[in-house]
Design a protein around this motif. Structure first.
Motif, PDB file in Angstrom:
ATOM      1  N   ALA A 452      84.458  21.565  69.867  1.00 53.03           N
ATOM      2  CA  ALA A 452      84.095  21.525  68.445  1.00 53.03           C
ATOM      3  C   ALA A 452      84.988  20.468  67.812  1.00 53.03           C
ATOM      4  N   VAL A 453      84.368  19.489  67.196  1.00 53.10           N
ATOM      5  CA  VAL A 453      85.156  18.360  66.706  1.00 53.10           C
ATOM      6  C   VAL A 453      84.732  17.952  65.300  1.00 53.10           C
ATOM      7  N   HIS A 454      85.614  17.235  64.655  1.00 53.52           N
ATOM      8  CA  HIS A 454      85.274  16.694  63.348  1.00 53.52           C
ATOM      9  C   HIS A 454      85.862  15.300  63.252  1.00 53.52           C
ATOM     10  N   ASN A 455      85.501  14.578  62.233  1.00 51.90           N
ATOM     11  CA  ASN A 455      86.045  13.238  62.032  1.00 51.90           C
ATOM     12  C   ASN A 455      85.975  12.888  60.552  1.00 51.90           C
ATOM     13  N   ALA A 456      87.114  12.465  60.041  1.00 53.25           N
ATOM     14  CA  ALA A 456      87.168  12.112  58.621  1.00 53.25           C
ATOM     15  C   ALA A 456      86.332  10.888  58.346  1.00 53.25           C
ATOM     16  N   MET A 457      85.886  10.793  57.116  1.00 62.11           N
ATOM     17  CA  MET A 457      85.139   9.626  56.668  1.00 62.11           C
ATOM     18  C   MET A 457      85.920   8.885  55.614  1.00 62.11           C
ATOM     19  N   GLY A 458      85.851   7.572  55.711  1.00 58.05           N
ATOM     20  CA  GLY A 458      86.419   6.751  54.653  1.00 58.05           C
ATOM     21  C   GLY A 458      87.873   6.418  54.911  1.00 58.05           C
ATOM     22  N   TYR A 459      88.406   5.557  54.036  1.00 60.43           N
ATOM     23  CA  TYR A 459      89.778   5.105  54.229  1.00 60.43           C
ATOM     24  C   TYR A 459      90.789   6.207  53.932  1.00 60.43           C
ATOM     25  N   GLY A 460      90.396   7.209  53.172  1.00 59.78           N
ATOM     26  CA  GLY A 460      91.353   8.236  52.776  1.00 59.78           C
ATOM     27  C   GLY A 460      92.157   7.798  51.571  1.00 59.78           C
ATOM     28  N   ARG A 461      93.123   8.628  51.246  1.00 59.64           N
ATOM     29  CA  ARG A 461      93.891   8.386  50.032  1.00 59.64           C
ATOM     30  C   ARG A 461      94.803   7.177  50.211  1.00 59.64           C
ATOM     31  N   SER A 527      83.580  -2.673  58.112  1.00 62.01           N
ATOM     32  CA  SER A 527      82.615  -1.848  58.815  1.00 62.01           C
ATOM     33  C   SER A 527      83.439  -0.937  59.715  1.00 62.01           C
ATOM     34  N   ALA A 528      83.818   0.213  59.188  1.00 58.18           N
ATOM     35  CA  ALA A 528      84.796   1.051  59.870  1.00 58.18           C
ATOM     36  C   ALA A 528      84.849   2.415  59.200  1.00 58.18           C
ATOM     37  N   ALA A 529      85.538   3.332  59.853  1.00 53.16           N
ATOM     38  CA  ALA A 529      85.920   4.602  59.240  1.00 53.16           C
ATOM     39  C   ALA A 529      84.738   5.468  58.813  1.00 53.16           C
ATOM     40  N   GLY A 530      83.582   5.267  59.400  1.00 48.75           N
ATOM     41  CA  GLY A 530      82.434   6.090  59.048  1.00 48.75           C
ATOM     42  C   GLY A 530      82.073   5.975  57.574  1.00 48.75           C
ATOM     43  N   ARG A 531      82.458   4.859  56.950  1.00 50.34           N
ATOM     44  CA  ARG A 531      82.306   4.745  55.505  1.00 50.34           C
ATOM     45  C   ARG A 531      81.279   3.702  55.115  1.00 50.34           C
ATOM     46  N   THR A 532      80.718   3.035  56.118  1.00 58.25           N
ATOM     47  CA  THR A 532      79.934   1.848  55.870  1.00 58.25           C
ATOM     48  C   THR A 532      78.679   2.139  55.046  1.00 58.25           C
ATOM     49  N   THR A 533      77.824   3.001  55.576  1.00 61.74           N
ATOM     50  CA  THR A 533      76.570   3.291  54.888  1.00 61.74           C
ATOM     51  C   THR A 533      76.816   4.169  53.666  1.00 61.74           C
ATOM     52  N   TYR A 534      77.801   5.044  53.773  1.00 62.12           N
ATOM     53  CA  TYR A 534      78.124   5.916  52.643  1.00 62.12           C
ATOM     54  C   TYR A 534      78.496   5.072  51.420  1.00 62.12           C
ATOM     55  N   THR A 535      79.486   4.233  51.560  1.00 66.81           N
ATOM     56  CA  THR A 535      80.031   3.544  50.392  1.00 66.81           C
ATOM     57  C   THR A 535      79.097   2.431  49.914  1.00 66.81           C
ATOM     58  N   PHE A 536      78.654   1.594  50.859  1.00 65.07           N
ATOM     59  CA  PHE A 536      77.752   0.525  50.443  1.00 65.07           C
ATOM     60  C   PHE A 536      76.420   1.117  49.977  1.00 65.07           C
ATOM     61  N   GLY A 537      75.988   2.166  50.654  1.00 63.87           N
ATOM     62  CA  GLY A 537      74.721   2.807  50.289  1.00 63.87           C
ATOM     63  C   GLY A 537      74.752   3.338  48.863  1.00 63.87           C
ATOM     64  N   LYS A 538      75.873   3.957  48.485  1.00 61.18           N
ATOM     65  CA  LYS A 538      75.989   4.461  47.108  1.00 61.18           C
ATOM     66  C   LYS A 538      75.900   3.328  46.104  1.00 61.18           C
ATOM     67  N   ALA A 539      76.565   2.235  46.418  1.00 56.81           N
ATOM     68  CA  ALA A 539      76.521   1.080  45.518  1.00 56.81           C
ATOM     69  C   ALA A 539      75.100   0.515  45.468  1.00 56.81           C
ATOM     70  N   LEU A 540      74.456   0.496  46.633  1.00 59.45           N
ATOM     71  CA  LEU A 540      73.114  -0.091  46.710  1.00 59.45           C
ATOM     72  C   LEU A 540      72.100   0.725  45.919  1.00 59.45           C
TER      73      LEU A 540
END
Lengths: 776, 161
Positions: A452-461, A527-540
């Protein structure tokens, strides 16, 4: 400016969120038409290459280029004295020279940069460069490197070879262990892993007549590159243009400067000629970035019913000769060390340590792939001790939304860990696992293991994780998205087209996505940290909505309406619904000035607000607010005679918010599992005195089509309220499951190996009852 | 040496050193950048081309070995307007991610399908075992080859009567 790709044939329907869409770049790539950085081949180019030190630690007495310079076809040879600026590169800590001038810190350090007219002349010149190096004592083991008196990789640091260390304590910390009725202790290690992208590090650079430097590079971070080059070479970053076509793979290994500063330096000295640099496979292994090798000591305490009570662990990462992203990888290792579980008392000690080994950095599962192995083995050891079903043990302790995780962050985002475990638990393969193991052939063993695994998204604080999207109605009446974030193969460009298509009602023939170009697109992070589509997608989303509002407003004018109500986007046009009048987009486009045809919007990733008492040393990248989750089950068959491990079946249940494109989602899961199976079973860079021993694709064993089974990908969709259309990042989490799942599967049939990769040799040793050898 | 050969059904004549690598001739002299180089030592399969119809690693072949022969690169297998069934299938069924292995993979698969028109998944996996892919986990590539075999079988049926 060119449209990014030709289109597939077939009926046209508007791109939509949630539907499987073949990637927009798929056909262009399949017919060999897509141009990667390595396919840039301007006329009259110079080939650039680097003389590497070969030694692990040495003082540089001389770099003699005279004989090489005399060679016909050699254009110029540059050394440290030719580097303007600080000569220092590095994403967070700038400690890595563009060209080393005084000290060598690992065998990959570059000592001279050769520009030559042909590849042959380049190779011969590199051979003829003579270096005089005075060996210095070196250190290759992170534990040794922390001992008093150890050779210092970097002089003058108050903490010696410790790049960064931190301890997270929550609840009663380590003290809570003594009250735990069940306690398990174990130690684990993992080796360095190579990304193994097929397109090696490369690029082309040229300085034009106005002094502007143009680079086309295989890079995950074109905007950051501009500042890295500017800083290292003392140039105005705005006089540097970085173009990043589709990458032939990245996985973190192209996050950071590889060829960038060297190419820009070469361009400064090339009299306007274009310069091309392509690392060979061996050079890529020696001088590229690796995943951090790690040693992990764990102690886990629980009640007799399996309720987790306390965890104490110590993580030691070998960061190699330069910091690169070592501190940030450590932050994630520490943050994920307790797994996706509720543990009220933790004491997690983490250290990233300089050695004279190759430079470690970002790789898919950034610090998490390492600790997931240790923690998930601990869970199975505990399950065995308490005679509890491993899946139930995990399900009973799994984090839910609203829980505080082991670092003290309250999980306010979607937290689908239990959903993933339940998806595995209910799957027919899992339900029939006992029948499957009961049918084991002679001289074989069969085991089934879970992770059972998880992985943070984004650059973090600690630094703003933002992206700026630009979308334009072209003069031709099509929609063009200017991506700011590279597509290294994960399919984010297609997701952008889908987002634009969803909002603007257009099919893929009407939308193209321009790959990042620092002069056309806007800064959007890496293009890293599982943040690519999340962050750019929100802006888009915001940019497309703004553009749509503009289109409606102009259409209202042209259609002589009182306002923009009752208008809808349809294929190729804006339609006034009450009158069924269509205004074709090409006609509408002529109403706009260029500036007005463009919409720009910015988005930020949310960060954790919790006031944590520990982990202050992690100024960047700790902690995170959002996580993707996965539960993996590996079905393995071991040959008792050869130690060979075959993975026969594989289940991967993944929760990453809502799924934008099921095909891309499965691709990310299956690809990550394959890479994870390589990490589990065969991949080991094998350092010897800082040199990579497994430095070719023959000796560094990556999975082939025969080594990876069909992988059952089970999507567990939980809407992430903060995400664009409810999504989170899916790229990384799948990497973290295979090693622990396979290790647990082996353990379930009596083969307990604590050191990865789980090679036939180690399996045979375990079968023979020998104590596992500690080796990295 | 004067090297004469056919590439993608066109005759080519060029002056080159006999020990020049074929991958470099294709890419740098002929501008056929669809052929990719991944390792330069015959391990990854990315630079696969068909020579007289058979898959060969262009990083391990030298100019002199091309004399008088017939080469098909990915550009000659099909184009965006008229793709080979394996190229369409790779794109439609998710066999392409970063795409760097795709040309070599597609050529290997295309030749394989001429020899074995209705393969099972294991046979496909065996045929592709010399071509590394680091992105897809191979599954969707195997799907694509299966799909292409069905399309090609259908095309054959259409042609025959």
């Amino acid at each position: 400016m060119k449209p990014s790709s030709p289109r597939r044939a077939g009926p046209k329907q508007p791109l939509e969120i949630g539907r499987s869409v073949p990637r927009i770049d798929g056909l262009a790539k399949a017919v060999g038409a897509e141009r990667y950085a390595v396919d840039e081949h301007p006329e009259n180019l110079l080939w650039a290459g680097v003389k590497r030190a070969g030694a692990a630690h040495a003082r540089i007495l001389a770099v003699d280029t005279a004989r090489a310079e005399a060679l016909p076809g050699v254009f110029k040879i540059l050394t440290r004295k030719d580097v303007p600026g600080t000569n220092r590169q590095g994403i967070v800590h700038k400690d890595q020279p563009v060209l080393a001038g005084s000290v060598v810190r690992y065998p990959g350090d570059p000592l001279a940069l050769v520009l030559a007219e042909t590849k042959d002349a380049l190779a011969r010149a590199l051979d003829l460069i003579e270096t005089r190096l005075e060996p210095l004592p070196a250190v290759f083991d992170p534990d040794q490197a922390l001992k008093p008196g150890a050779p210092l990789v970097h002089e003058g640091r108050p903490k010696g070879n410790l790049l960064l260390g931190s301890t997270i304590t929550t609840g009663q910390g380590r003290a809570a262990l003594k009250d735990c009725p069940a306690r398990i202790r174990a130690e684990f290690s993992v080796p360095a892993q190579r990304h193994g992208f097929l397109e090696t590090e490369n690029g082309v650079a040229r300085q034009d007549e106005s002094g502007l430097i143009h680079l086309t590079v295989s890079t995950q971070a074109p905007f950051r590159d501009r500042f890295e080059i500017g800083h290292a070479l003392g140039l105005d970053p705005m006089r540097i243009r970085v173009v990043a076509p589709f990458l032939g793979g990245g996985f973190g290994g192209k996050d950071g400067s590889t060829v960038q500063c060297l190419l820009a330096l070469a361009a400064l000295h090339a009299d306007g000629q274009p310069v091309k640099m392509v690392w060979g496979r061996e050079e890529s292994f020696q001088a590229g970035y690796t995943r951090h090798a790690a040693r992990m000591r764990y102690e886990l305490g629980a009640g007799l019913d399996g309720t987790l009570m306390a965890l104490s662990c110590r993580l030691t990462l070998d960061t190699g000769a330069y910091a690169h992203l070592g501190g940030e990888v450590l932050a994630l290792a520490v943050e994920h060390a307790a797994g996706p579980y509720r543990i009220p008392n933790v004491h997690i000690e983490g250290r990233a340590v300089y050695t004279n080994n190759p430079v470690a950095g970002a790789m898919r599962g950034f610090g998490v792939a390492q600790v997931a192995y240790a923690m998930e083995r601990m869970m199975d050891l505990l399950a065995a001790r308490l005679e509890i079903d491993p899946l139930e043990l995990r399900r009973n302790n799994a984090l839910h939304r609203g829980d505080r995780n082991a670092c003290g962050v309250t999980l306010t985002g979607s937290t689908g860990m239990v959903d993933c475990l339940t998806a595995v638990a209910d799957h027919p393969l899992w339900l029939s696992r006992k029948q499957w193991t009961a049918q084991t052939p002679r001289f074989k063993r069969r085991g089934v293991g879970l992770a059972a695994v998880h992985n943070a998204m984004g650059y973090g604080r600690g630094l703003a994780d933002s992206a700026i999207a630009r979308v334009e109605l072209t003069e031709r009446g099509t929609i063009r998205v200017f991506s700011g974030v590279t597509d290294m193969g994960q399919g984010n460009a297609t997701a952008y087209a889908q987002i634009a298509g969803q909002i603007l009602g257009q099919d893929d023939s009407m939308i193209d996505v321009v790959q990042p170009d620092t002069f056309q697109s806007l800064p959007s992070g890496s293009s890293a940290a599982g943040r690519t589509t999340y962050t750019f997608g929100k802006a888009l989303i915001t940019a497309c909505e703004t553009l749509r509002a503009k289109l409606f407003a102009r259409a209202a004018l042209m259609l002589m309406l009182e306002g923009p109500d009752d208008l809808a986007m349809v294929s190729g046009a804006v339609r006034h619904l009450p009158t069924a009048r269509d205004l074709p987009l090409p006609v509408l486009a002529r109403m706009f000035t260029e500036a007005d045809r463009t919409a720009i919007a910015e988005a930020f990733m949310p960060v954790a607000k919790d006031n944590l008492t520990s982990g202050k040393e992690f100024r960047i990248g700790f902690p995170h607010l959002l996580f993707a989750h996965a539960a993996h089950a590996a079905f393995v068959e071991v040959d008792e005679l050869t130690g060979q491990v075959e993975v026969e079946h594989y289940l991967a249940a993944t929760e990453a918010g809502r799924v934008i494109n099921p095909q891309s989602f499965d691709q990310q899961v299956q690809g990550a599992v394959a890479q994870g199976l390589g990490y589990a079973l065969s991949e080991d860079m094998k350092f010897q005195e800082g040199r990579v021993r497994a430095d070719s694709l023959a000796t560094y064993v990556m999975p082939t089509s025969l080594d990876v089974p069909d992988i059952v990908s089970l999507p567990c969709q939980v809407e992430e309220p903060s995400g664009p259309f409810g999504l989170k990042g899916v790229g990384e989490v799948g990497m973290n499951g295979p090693l622990p799942a396979v290790a647990n599967a082996l353990a379930s049939c009596g083969i307990d190996v604590r050191h990865a990769p789980l090679t036939p040799e180690r399996v045979l040793e375990a079968l023979a009852g020998k104590k596992p050898r500690r080796k990295q | 040496m004067i090297l004469r050969f056919t590439v993608n059904r066109k005759s080519v004549e060029l002056e080159t050193e006999p020990d020049c690598r074929v991958v470099d001739i294709l890419r740098e002299d002929l501008g056929l950048f669809g052929t990719k180089e991944g390792c330069g030592s015959g391990e990854c399969g990315a630079c696969t081309v068909l020579v007289d119809g058979e898959p060969r690693l262009s990083c391990l072949m030298l100019a002199a070995q091309l004399q008088g022969r017939e080469v098909t690169t990915i550009e000659g297998l099909g184009t965006a307007d008229s793709p080979h069934p394996i190229q369409s299938a790779m794109a439609l069924h998710g066999g392409v991610q970063c795409g760097f292995c795709t040309p070599g993979m597609a050529l290997t698969a295309a030749e394989f399908l001429t020899r074995q028109p209705a393969p099972d998944r294991l046979a496909i996996r065996e045929a592709l075992a010399g071509n590394f892919c680091r992105c897809t986990g191979y599954q969707k590539i195997v799907d694509a080859v299966q799909e292409a075999s069905l399309v090609m079988a259908g095309n054959d049926r259409k042609k025959k009567p």
